[in-house]
Design a protein around this motif. Structure first.
Motif, PDB file in Angstrom:
ATOM      1  N   GLY A   1      22.674  36.589  -0.884  1.00 49.89           N
ATOM      2  CA  GLY A   1      22.844  37.871   0.089  1.00 49.89           C
ATOM      3  C   GLY A   1      22.377  38.892  -0.536  1.00 49.89           C
ATOM      4  N   PRO A   2      22.280  40.140  -0.010  1.00 51.58           N
ATOM      5  CA  PRO A   2      21.867  41.589  -0.723  1.00 51.58           C
ATOM      6  C   PRO A   2      22.370  41.725  -1.931  1.00 51.58           C
ATOM      7  CG  PRO A   2      22.008  41.786   1.678  1.00 51.58           C
ATOM      8  CD  PRO A   2      22.828  40.307   1.503  1.00 51.58           C
TER       9      PRO A   2
ATOM     10  N   LEU B   1      20.010  32.868  13.496  1.00 53.11           N
ATOM     11  CA  LEU B   1      19.897  33.930  12.500  1.00 53.11           C
ATOM     12  C   LEU B   1      19.829  33.616  10.949  1.00 53.11           C
ATOM     13  CD1 LEU B   1      22.249  36.617  14.351  1.00 53.11           C
ATOM     14  CD2 LEU B   1      19.605  36.547  14.100  1.00 53.11           C
ATOM     15  N   LEU B   2      20.842  32.601  10.550  1.00 57.79           N
ATOM     16  CA  LEU B   2      21.074  31.922   9.223  1.00 57.79           C
ATOM     17  C   LEU B   2      19.717  31.282   9.192  1.00 57.79           C
ATOM     18  CD1 LEU B   2      24.837  30.757   9.415  1.00 57.79           C
ATOM     19  CD2 LEU B   2      23.905  32.803   8.240  1.00 57.79           C
ATOM     20  N   ALA B   3      19.247  30.612   9.839  1.00 57.91           N
ATOM     21  CA  ALA B   3      18.114  29.795   9.377  1.00 57.91           C
ATOM     22  C   ALA B   3      16.672  30.419   9.138  1.00 57.91           C
ATOM     23  CB  ALA B   3      17.523  28.796  10.468  1.00 57.91           C
ATOM     24  N   VAL B   4      16.713  31.669   9.992  1.00 58.74           N
ATOM     25  CA  VAL B   4      15.713  32.799   9.388  1.00 58.74           C
ATOM     26  C   VAL B   4      15.938  33.347   8.059  1.00 58.74           C
ATOM     27  CG1 VAL B   4      14.684  34.907  10.177  1.00 58.74           C
ATOM     28  CG2 VAL B   4      15.158  33.249  11.868  1.00 58.74           C
ATOM     29  N   ALA B   5      17.099  33.728   7.540  1.00 60.17           N
ATOM     30  CA  ALA B   5      17.785  34.651   6.594  1.00 60.17           C
ATOM     31  C   ALA B   5      17.331  33.678   5.551  1.00 60.17           C
ATOM     32  CB  ALA B   5      19.061  34.825   6.632  1.00 60.17           C
TER      33      ALA B   5
ATOM     34  N   LEU C   1      15.252  31.119   5.198  1.00 61.70           N
ATOM     35  CA  LEU C   1      13.744  30.790   4.954  1.00 61.70           C
ATOM     36  C   LEU C   1      13.113  32.019   4.199  1.00 61.70           C
ATOM     37  CD1 LEU C   1      12.490  29.189   8.386  1.00 61.70           C
ATOM     38  CD2 LEU C   1      12.818  28.364   6.072  1.00 61.70           C
ATOM     39  N   VAL C   2      13.782  33.409   4.490  1.00 64.10           N
ATOM     40  CA  VAL C   2      13.308  34.576   3.914  1.00 64.10           C
ATOM     41  C   VAL C   2      13.758  34.431   2.383  1.00 64.10           C
ATOM     42  CG1 VAL C   2      13.520  36.905   4.060  1.00 64.10           C
ATOM     43  CG2 VAL C   2      13.178  35.947   6.058  1.00 64.10           C
TER      44      VAL C   2
ATOM     45  N   ALA D   1      20.247  28.616  -5.955  1.00 61.15           N
ATOM     46  CA  ALA D   1      20.915  28.574  -4.621  1.00 61.15           C
ATOM     47  C   ALA D   1      19.960  27.513  -3.750  1.00 61.15           C
ATOM     48  CB  ALA D   1      20.888  29.830  -4.295  1.00 61.15           C
ATOM     49  N   PHE D   2      18.869  27.271  -3.965  1.00 58.17           N
ATOM     50  CA  PHE D   2      18.071  26.632  -3.081  1.00 58.17           C
ATOM     51  C   PHE D   2      17.569  25.336  -3.723  1.00 58.17           C
ATOM     52  CE2 PHE D   2      17.350  31.173  -2.472  1.00 58.17           C
ATOM     53  CZ  PHE D   2      17.827  31.431  -1.252  1.00 58.17           C
TER      54      PHE D   2
END
Length: 478
Positions: free
Chosen positions: A336-337, A456-460, A462-463, A473-474
């Protein structure tokens, strides 16, 4: 609570230290955990939502609560097994990452945050509805005032959270026990306006036990509202995992689930529907308030309306407090930001709380546009997002148990009864609830929104992963 850190904690003291190491001061004692566990299962779903369920399904709503309560017990025991295997601050978000994959953990963390935002909207909507009992004021105005007040309250130190929730829960528990005792007195002694007609035969002599318009089908269609009533019960597992002694407190709290449901849901509804015929209840009106009015106890109705008002505000307050902390935990782990990581001097995640409170203002707009249907709309969104966490808990418990039985992981000291079969049954039941939501035009809107949220979560994801592909985290745990 949604942290994806993978530090192992082998005892309760380490779990508590982990929490305070993140900048918080939120260790809770056994007394507070137990009362939060009891009060966590008592909220708007019972105090307000049951009115719609009774009018739709009649006395069979009791069976719906009992069956759903059994499923909730399986979910809580599955969560308990995971927490005793490895108590972590990330709880089921972290387990999703470990047993399914990093994307599952990411989705679970953000979806659980969404659940609390939507729950906050739900509860403030319910509170606005309760206010119309005393004053004829617009629902949206009450929702706005409550949201602003609770936002201001959450800027104060979180040290008082456990104690405040203890007393809020005490009020709810006392109110329901009082209602049960009064109904028992009416049935046995015959006092009040309902004394001459009160009878347990009301449960089957007014069209039968399955007295809904479509019989058993009507009962099935109430499952979505029934499951909503139990949403957030899993929060006690997350809280207990951060307490001073989770290995002692958590099993005790989870094992109270059956009698909590038996007393506060099944028992309360049996008593109310025995004293007041189910045909007298209407959607949008608290069955507790309506019951006192039917008894001719207007003062009691006003008191109960105040109790359910405070219960709704308590839940909204908890949600507002939780969302800020969840956003900070997500941000700390690169999901998250970074601005959400900031804390005030008193340990309050100001920016995360402000962002969440701003989204809760959507509830004000919903109450302005659709005051009559506001509660039903937000309930469907809360249910689908909250059930995602339950699905993750059950899937992770199944995968953990299979690995533990093969000797790949240590066995939990708090095994779930029924093992993977109980979890499979619970998953099938949740699937049935989703199907019934799709059959109801009023609830179907949440199912339309779920794929949009997932996209929306999938795009976020990937970014964020592209920016930090080597981030912890990944990376899937081995």
């Amino acid at each position: 609570m949604t942290s994806v850190r993978v530090d192992k904690q082998h005892d309760g003291n380490e779990a508590a230290d982990s929490a305070s190491g993140e900048g918080y001061h939120r260790a809770l004692g056994a007394r507070q955990i137990q009362m939060i566990a009891i009060g966590g299962a008592i909220g708007t779903g019972l105090f307000l939502g049951a009115g719609k369920g009774i009018s739709k399904a009649g006395p069979s709503l009791i069976l719906a609560y009992a069956l759903a309560g059994l499923v909730i017990f399986f979910i809580m025991r599955a969560l308990g097994e995971l927490l005793m295997y490895r108590p972590v601050s990330g709880s089921f978000s972290e387990y999703a990452r470990e047993f399914i994959g990093p994307f599952a953990g990411f989705v679970t963390g953000w979806t659980y945050w969404l659940f609390w935002v939507v729950t906050g909207i739900t509860e403030v909507t319910a509170a606005a509805t309760y206010m119309t009992y005393w004053w004829d004021i617009p629902q949206w105005l009450s929702a706005l005032v409550f949201t602003v007040i609770l936002y201001g309250a959450n800027l104060i130190s979180v040290k008082l959270f456990g104690e405040l929730e203890f007393w809020f829960s005490m009020v709810k528990v006392t109110a329901i026990i009082g209602m049960i005792l009064i109904c028992a007195g009416i049935l046995t002694l015959g006092f009040s306006d309902a004394g001459d007609t009160a009878s347990i035969t009301h449960l089957w002599d007014l069209g039968g036990f399955f007295a809904g318009e479509n019989g058993i089908a009507s009962t099935l269609m109430t499952l979505q509202m029934v499951m909503f009533a139990f949403l957030a019960v899993e929060l006690v597992g997350v809280t207990a995992g951060e307490s001073k002694d989770p290995k002692t407190v958590l099993p005790k709290a989870i094992n109270t689930v059956p009698w909590r449901i038996a007393v506060f849901y099944v028992g309360a509804l049996i008593m109310i529907l025995s004293v007041v015929p189910w045909t007298h209840f209407k959607p949008g009106v608290s069955p507790f308030v309506a019951a006192f009015e039917e008894m001719g106890l207007s003062i009691g109705a006003a008191i109960v309306n105040f109790v359910v008002l405070t219960a709704a505000l308590s839940s909204c307050n908890s949600g507002m407090c939780s969302t800020g902390r969840m956003l900070r935990d997500l941000a700390l782990n690169g999901q998250g930001p970074k601005l959400f990581t900031r804390l005030t001097a008193s340990g309050t995640p100001l920016i995360g709380t402000t962002f969440s409170a701003g989204l809760m203002m959507v509830g004000v707009w919903i109450n302005y546009q659709w005051p009559g249907e506001a509660f039903n709309y937000v309930v469907s969104f809360a249910t689908i997002s909250g059930m995602w966490a339950w699905i993750m808990i059950l899937v992770c418990q199944i995968r953990y148990r299979l690995k533990a039985d093969r000797g790949e992981l240590p066995q939990s000291s708090f095994k779930a009864p029924g093992g993977i079969w109980a979890s499979a049954f619970a998953l099938a039941f949740i699937g049935l609830v989703v199907v019934t939501m799709g059959m109801d035009a009023g609830n179907r809107v949440a199912l339309y929104g779920a794929p949009v949220w997932g996209l929306l979560l999938a795009v976020a994801y990937l970014v964020l992963k592209a920016r930090n592909p080597e981030g912890a985290a990944f990376a899937k745990r081995s």
